[in-house]
Design an enzyme around this catalytic site. Structure first.
Site, short mmCIF file in Angstrom:
data_model
loop_
_atom_site.label_atom_id
_atom_site.label_comp_id
_atom_site.label_asym_id
_atom_site.label_seq_id
_atom_site.Cartn_x
_atom_site.Cartn_y
_atom_site.Cartn_z
N GLU A 158 -9.00 -22.44 15.36
CA GLU A 158 -7.74 -22.17 14.66
C GLU A 158 -6.73 -23.31 14.83
O GLU A 158 -5.64 -23.14 15.37
CB GLU A 158 -7.14 -20.84 15.13
CG GLU A 158 -7.99 -19.65 14.79
CD GLU A 158 -7.38 -18.33 15.21
OE1 GLU A 158 -7.80 -17.28 14.68
OE2 GLU A 158 -6.48 -18.32 16.09
N GLU A 314 -14.14 -14.39 12.35
CA GLU A 314 -13.53 -13.42 13.25
C GLU A 314 -12.95 -12.26 12.45
O GLU A 314 -12.37 -12.45 11.39
CB GLU A 314 -12.39 -14.04 14.08
CG GLU A 314 -12.81 -15.02 15.14
CD GLU A 314 -11.63 -15.52 15.96
OE1 GLU A 314 -10.61 -14.79 16.04
OE2 GLU A 314 -11.72 -16.63 16.51
#
Length: 688
Positions: A158, A314
């Site tokens: 991320e 995710e």
């Protein structure tokens, strides 16, 4: 002829199902790995992302490497038919590095250097950090890039944030020199003569600061572009040793939902497969439709970045621990939300996390394996049920989403809109505007791509431009060609206002699209919260619906220059002036909406008419109940129609007369479809 994309990895030609796994947290108890392998098999999980925040476990002291635990994990995976996306651990550096090399820590926009802690608290430009990352990634690649359990590289985690240190200031100046060549060009592009901000030396240029320069919009825009480019450059630096040692392993970086700070359309060019992390706030309202539409938009965005299947890297198998309220998924929602991703083009369903951490900030974040440590939980059963479903859907793997509608959404336009200073500093609500238009197509079950200015528009029948404030001349020319060649365009207020450096177009808005749309926008009125105007339909026969609809926030005053007026304002001094127009151009049509209509009913009626008129493909050619959508994947031999129920209640869905079978059971499906609350059905038919 069947047309499919190849599997993400030839090692695993089935749907990937798994989670982020952190065995580095459990080295003190070897029995945990043994039990996790048993549970992974029981849940139908075949893929784990490992090592994401394991730098200290891999290099506890500078130059001392401890790979034995990772050897054991990967070897055990290989023995049990489980695979890994092996991560580079650059998302969080060890404390010894911050202590010895403080330059790796970020400097905030106030020019204060951070202390050690958190994630991504490092400078992407720092030579020391880049050197340490290269050493680590080289060792990982040398040791594991030929390992039979490794599918590919999960590069960092991320990416995000910015640094304002001296290294980054120098890099920003070099970036500007490459872009503009001379200070004269930069000063003209940024219009620095305003407030006497003209630069006479490159050394005077700094990043925007709260206690310094932050009011030159071209400057702000280019800083955001630089931060995005520098992040991508750091990713390219990360993958150099991975590529050099084994170029066959794919690299991905997990993205976040329409993340503001990085232009993912640029980033997508240098990753091998798109992956992203989705965390919907389910059950915060009676109907999940608004939330579902937002995440559908993101699935479509990430699919469109490469126009091929992506990875849901995710999601939570139950709840999060960082949202304002952490709601449990109600029965059915886990399968529904997971298959929503598949419906929009994902070839994986993966979670954060496999096993709950025992301590620190994510110890209460949802996981497949709870602190109880066994399979006798509701969440585990939900995951195992989905594992069985995915195992039976291999024929869908690699299929495409055949979209004939598209929405233009550029990152730099978004940045520029939100920095515009007027006409509503209380909120122009660009993102909400985009979603209002998108949701109408979602309710209709229209497969939709989310495109950028550099994309090819020629394959679409319907193109939407919500608030395309920053619009390049060349993009305007492409859009005009799209219309003249038979396409249907819908554009809104606050379009074609500035060019690529945030300089206003002279000669009238909407700049490059003035002739395309056949209108001239003279002024725009910002309404206070609670103030309303009205859209009054004048040509109900042409639109297919009539009546009045409330307008809020923005009202643009336009003149027709060849366009036909379809609706007018109902109030204020501009009552009776055009608010909705259509212009015939070549073989196509260009619609312009001058005010922000408040109610969704308008958009659903408007786009219902346009979709029918333009012959745009819907997943299911039948009326859909509110909160129920249909999405489509196809291999050109078979269509797979996902009927997804986000209304929160049982629904009856009419079918369109095609011969359907249930893709999960193989049974014929006839008559109306009875969909339970949070239900999902996958229907198979011959390709249309």
């Amino acid at each position: 002829m069947t047309t499919k994309f190849p599997p993400i990895s030839p090692k695993l030609p089935v749907f990937m199902h798994g989670a982020d796994y952190n065995p580095d947290q459990w080295q003190h108890d070897p029995k945990v790995l043994e039990e996790d392998i048993r549970l992974m098999k029981l849940a139908g999980c075949n893929t784990m992302a490992i090592g994401i925040f394991a730098w200290t476990a891999l290099e506890p002291e500078e130059g001392t490497f401890t790979f034995e635990w990772l050897d054991r994990v990967l070897d055990t995976f290989a023995e049990n038919g489980i695979y890994a996306w092996l991560a580079t651990p650059s998302g969080a550096r060890p404390a010894w590095m911050s202590e010895k090399y403080p330059e790796v820590l970020r400097v905030e926009k106030n020019r204060v250097r951070n202390l050690h802690g958190m994630r991504h608290n490092h400078c992407y430009t720092s030579p020391v950090y880049r050197e340490k990352v290269t050493i680590m990634n080289t060792k990982l690649a040398e040791r594991y890039s030929q390992h039979p359990a490794v599918l590919g590289w999960h590069v960092s985690n991320e990416y995000g944030g910015e640094c304002h240190c001296d290294y980054c200031q120098d890099a920003f100046r070099e970036w500007l020199k490459r872009k503009y060549g001379t200070l004269e060009n930069l000063n003209m592009a940024w219009w620095t003569s305003f407030w006497a901000h003209t630069y006479t030396s490159w050394s005077q240029v700094e990043s925007p600061a709260p206690h310094g320069e932050n009011m030159v919009h071209g400057h702000n825009l280019d800083w955001r572009r630089f931060v995005s480019d520098q992040t991508i450059d750091f990713y390219l630096h990360e993958i150099q040793p991975l590529r050099r040692i084994n170029a066959d392993l794919p690299c991905t970086a997990n993205f976040m939902d329409w993340f503001y700070g990085i232009d993912y359309r640029d980033f997508a060019k240098v990753v091998d497969v798109i992956s992203w992390d989705a965390y919907p706030t389910w059950h915060e309202a009676d109907s999940e439709a608004k939330i579902a539409a937002w995440f559908a938009f993101n699935h479509d965005l990430f699919r469109t970045l490469k126009h091929k299947p992506f990875m849901l890297m995710e999601s939570t198998p139950s709840l999060t621990n960082w949202q304002p309220v952490s709601k449990l998924k109600k029965p059915g929602m886990h399968k529904l939300s997971s298959l929503q991703a598949v419906a929009h083009g994902s070839d994986t369903v993966q979670y954060f996390q496999w096993r709950k951490s025992r301590g620190a900030s994510e110890k209460f974040h949802g996981a497949v394996v709870d602190h109880a440590g066994h399979e006798n939980t509701r969440v585990f059963r939900d995951v195992a049920e989905l594992g069985k479903t995915l195992a039976g859907l291999t024929e869908l793997l690699g299929t495409n989403v055949p979209a004939e509608a598209a929405i233009l959404a550029d990152w730099d336009n978004r940045w520029a809109v939100n920095d515009a200073q007027g006409p509503r500093n209380g909120g122009l609500h660009y993102e909400e505007t985009v979603m209002q238009h998108y949701k109408a197509l979602w309710e209709l079950g229209v497969p939709t791509d989310i495109v950028g200015s550099d994309d090819d528009f020629s394959g679409y029948k319907l193109l939407l431009l919500p608030m395309a404030y920053l619009l390049r001349e060349e993009t305007g020319a492409k859009i005009d060609a799209f219309v003249r060649n038979g396409g249907t365009l819908v554009s809104t207020y606050w379009t074609g206002v500035v060019n690529e450096t945030d300089l206003c177009y002279l000669g009238g808005y909407p700049g490059p699209l003035r002739e395309t749309l056949g209108i001239w926008a003279e002024e725009i009125d910002g309404l206070h919260d609670g103030q309303l105007n009205r859209l009054v339909v004048e040509n109900a026969e042409r639109l297919g619906f009539g009546g009045e609809h409330p307008i809020h926030e923005l009202c643009e005053l336009i003149h027709t220059e060849g366009a036909e007026t379809l609706a007018v304002y109902g109030d204020d001094f501009y009552a009776g002036r055009p608010v909705l127009t259509v212009n015939g151009r070549g073989a196509g049509k260009a619609y312009y909406l001058g005010g922000r209509v408040k109610d969704d009913a308008f958009y659903e009626a408007f786009y219902g008419r346009l979709v029918e008129e333009a012959g745009v493909r819907r997943a299911l050619n039948a009326p859909l109940p509110a909160g129920v959508t249909a999405q489509l994947r196809s291999d050109e031999e078979h269509d797979y129609v996902f009927v997804l129920g986000f209304s929160g209640q049982a629904e009856t869905v009419e079918l369109d007369g095609a011969a359907y079978t249930d893709a999960e059971t193989g049974e014929a499906v006839t008559g109306p479809l009875e969909l339970p609350a949070y239900g999902v059905r996958i229907l198979k038919r011959a390709a249309h």
